[in-house]
Design an enzyme around this catalytic site. Structure first.
Site, mmCIF file in Angstrom:
data_model
loop_
_atom_site.group_PDB
_atom_site.id
_atom_site.type_symbol
_atom_site.label_atom_id
_atom_site.label_comp_id
_atom_site.label_asym_id
_atom_site.label_seq_id
_atom_site.Cartn_x
_atom_site.Cartn_y
_atom_site.Cartn_z
ATOM 1 N N SER A 1 2.521 1.626 -9.304
ATOM 2 C CA SER A 1 1.327 1.285 -8.522
ATOM 3 C C SER A 1 0.175 2.241 -8.834
ATOM 4 C CB SER A 1 1.624 1.353 -7.021
ATOM 5 O OG SER A 1 2.629 0.442 -6.672
HETATM 6 N N1 SAH Z 1 6.976 1.617 -5.758
HETATM 7 C C1 SAH Z 1 6.861 1.376 -7.181
HETATM 8 C C2 SAH Z 1 6.000 0.154 -7.462
HETATM 9 C C3 SAH Z 1 6.781 -0.806 -8.238
HETATM 10 S S1 SAH Z 1 6.129 -2.426 -8.447
HETATM 11 C C4 SAH Z 1 6.363 2.602 -7.921
HETATM 12 O O1 SAH Z 1 5.981 3.579 -7.279
HETATM 13 O O2 SAH Z 1 6.391 2.594 -9.158
HETATM 14 C C5 SAH Z 1 7.203 -3.353 -7.389
HETATM 15 C C6 SAH Z 1 8.693 -3.216 -7.641
HETATM 16 O O3 SAH Z 1 9.348 -4.052 -6.663
HETATM 17 C C7 SAH Z 1 9.189 -3.698 -9.001
HETATM 18 O O4 SAH Z 1 9.925 -2.689 -9.620
HETATM 19 C C8 SAH Z 1 10.050 -4.917 -8.658
HETATM 20 O O5 SAH Z 1 11.156 -5.097 -9.543
HETATM 21 C C9 SAH Z 1 10.509 -4.582 -7.259
HETATM 22 N N2 SAH Z 1 10.932 -5.718 -6.429
HETATM 23 C C10 SAH Z 1 10.385 -6.967 -6.345
HETATM 24 N N3 SAH Z 1 11.066 -7.729 -5.457
HETATM 25 C C11 SAH Z 1 12.067 -6.947 -4.960
HETATM 26 C C12 SAH Z 1 13.115 -7.157 -4.025
HETATM 27 N N4 SAH Z 1 13.304 -8.330 -3.413
HETATM 28 N N5 SAH Z 1 13.954 -6.136 -3.767
HETATM 29 C C13 SAH Z 1 13.800 -4.931 -4.385
HETATM 30 N N6 SAH Z 1 12.842 -4.673 -5.288
HETATM 31 C C14 SAH Z 1 11.979 -5.659 -5.585
#
Ligand code: SAH
Length: 218
Positions: A67
Site C-alpha cells: 500500500s
Molecule cells: N497490507 C498490505 C497491503 C497488501 S494489498 C501491505 O502492507 O503490503 C492487499 C492484500 O490482501 C493482498 O496481498 C491480497 O492477496 C490480500 N487479500 C485479498 N483478499 C484477501 C482475503 N480474503 N483474505 C486474506 N487476504 C486477502
C-alpha cells in the site's frame, strides 16, 4: 533479493516521506514515528530502494501491491492503536502495514490468502524483530475465530461488503477500519461495535485498493 542495510541515506529519504505524509494531513505523532522507524525498502526488491520512499503503492508480485505510505498512515491513524491491543489485519501482502502495527506495540494477527506471499514472509528476517506479529495463511472473510475476539480489525483490500464473521470477532467497543467498495474507488469506513448487537458507522476519504477476494489461493 531484499536489501538488509539501513543507512543514513535511507533514513533521510524516510524523513522526507514522513514530512510529505504530514503535509497531506496525518497528525498522529506515534504513527509518523512508526513510519520513520520501519525501513520500507526492506519490503521491496533491492532494485527499488528509491521507489520505496516515494508516496505510492508498488507491485510485490501475484498482482498485489504494498500500500501507499499515506494510505498505511491513514488507516493506522484511524485505528488508534494502543500497546498490547489485539489487532486482526486482513491482507498481509508485503507485511509492511503489519510491521507498522507491531511497531506501535500491538499484538498483530495478519492473514494472507495467497500462499506465495505468505511463504515469502516466513523467511523475511526483519520481521523477527516483532515477536508480537503472527501471520496466517487463510481467507480474511473467515477471520481467525480461535484467536479472537479482537480490539480492532483492519482490512487492507477493497471489501465488497462488511464481512459478518469479522464483526462477530470484534470486542464490544472495538472497531473495524475498512475500504468499502463503491465501484471504481472505495470509501474508508470505521465500524464500531456497540452494546446489544448495535453498530455505528463513520465515513472518511476515498481510496483505491486491490480487491478482497474469497477463499485461499495456492
Ligand atoms: N497490507 C498490505 C497491503 C497488501 S494489498 C501491505 O502492507 O503490503 C492487499 C492484500 O490482501 C493482498 O496481498 C491480497 O492477496 C490480500 N487479500 C485479498 N483478499 C484477501 C482475503 N480474503 N483474505 C486474506 N487476504 C486477502
Amino acid at each position: 533479493m531484499r536489501a538488509t542495510t539501513d543507512d543514513f541515506v535511507h533514513k533521510g529519504m524516510r524523513k522526507q516521506l514522513v514530512e510529505l505524509i504530514k503535509s497531506k494531513g496525518i497528525t498522529d505523532e506515534k504513527v509518523l514515528t512508526a513510519i520513520l522507524n520501519v525501513p520500507r525498502h526492506f519490503f521491496l526488491d533491492s532494485a527499488f530502494e528509491k521507489q520505496a520512499y516515494e508516496d505510492r503503492a508498488f507491485p510485490i508480485g501475484e498482482e498485489q501491491t504494498i500500500s501507499q505510505p499515506y494510505t498505511v498512515a491513514y488507516q493506522t491513524q484511524l485505528l488508534q492503536v494502543k500497546p498490547f491491543e489485539k489487532i486482526l489485519e486482513v491482507g498481509t501482502g508485503s507485511a509492511y502495514q503489519a510491521s507498522i502495527l507491531a511497531e506501535l506495540k500491538a499484538k498483530v494477527y495478519s492473514i494472507e490468502r495467497q500462499k506465495r506471499l505468505f511463504d515469502a514472509n516466513k523467511n523475511f528476517l526483519f520481521l523477527k524483530k516483532y515477536p508480537t506479529l503472527s501471520m496466517f495463511y487463510g481467507d480474511g472473510f473467515e477471520g481467525l475465530p480461535t484467536y479472537g475476539p479482537f480490539d480492532k480489525i483492519l482490512i487492507t483490500a477493497a471489501a465488497p461488503y462488511v464481512p459478518a464473521k469479522l464483526l462477530a470477532q470484534l470486542k464490544v467497543g472495538g472497531f473495524m477500519v475498512l475500504p468499502l467498495d463503491e465501484g471504481e474507488n472505495q470509501r474508508m469506513h470505521r465500524i464500531t461495535k456497540l452494546k446489544d448487537g448495535d453498530f455505528s458507522e463513520e465515513k472518511f476519504d476515498e481510496f483505491s485498493f486491490v480487491p478482497m477476494l474469497m477463499g485461499k489461493r495456492q
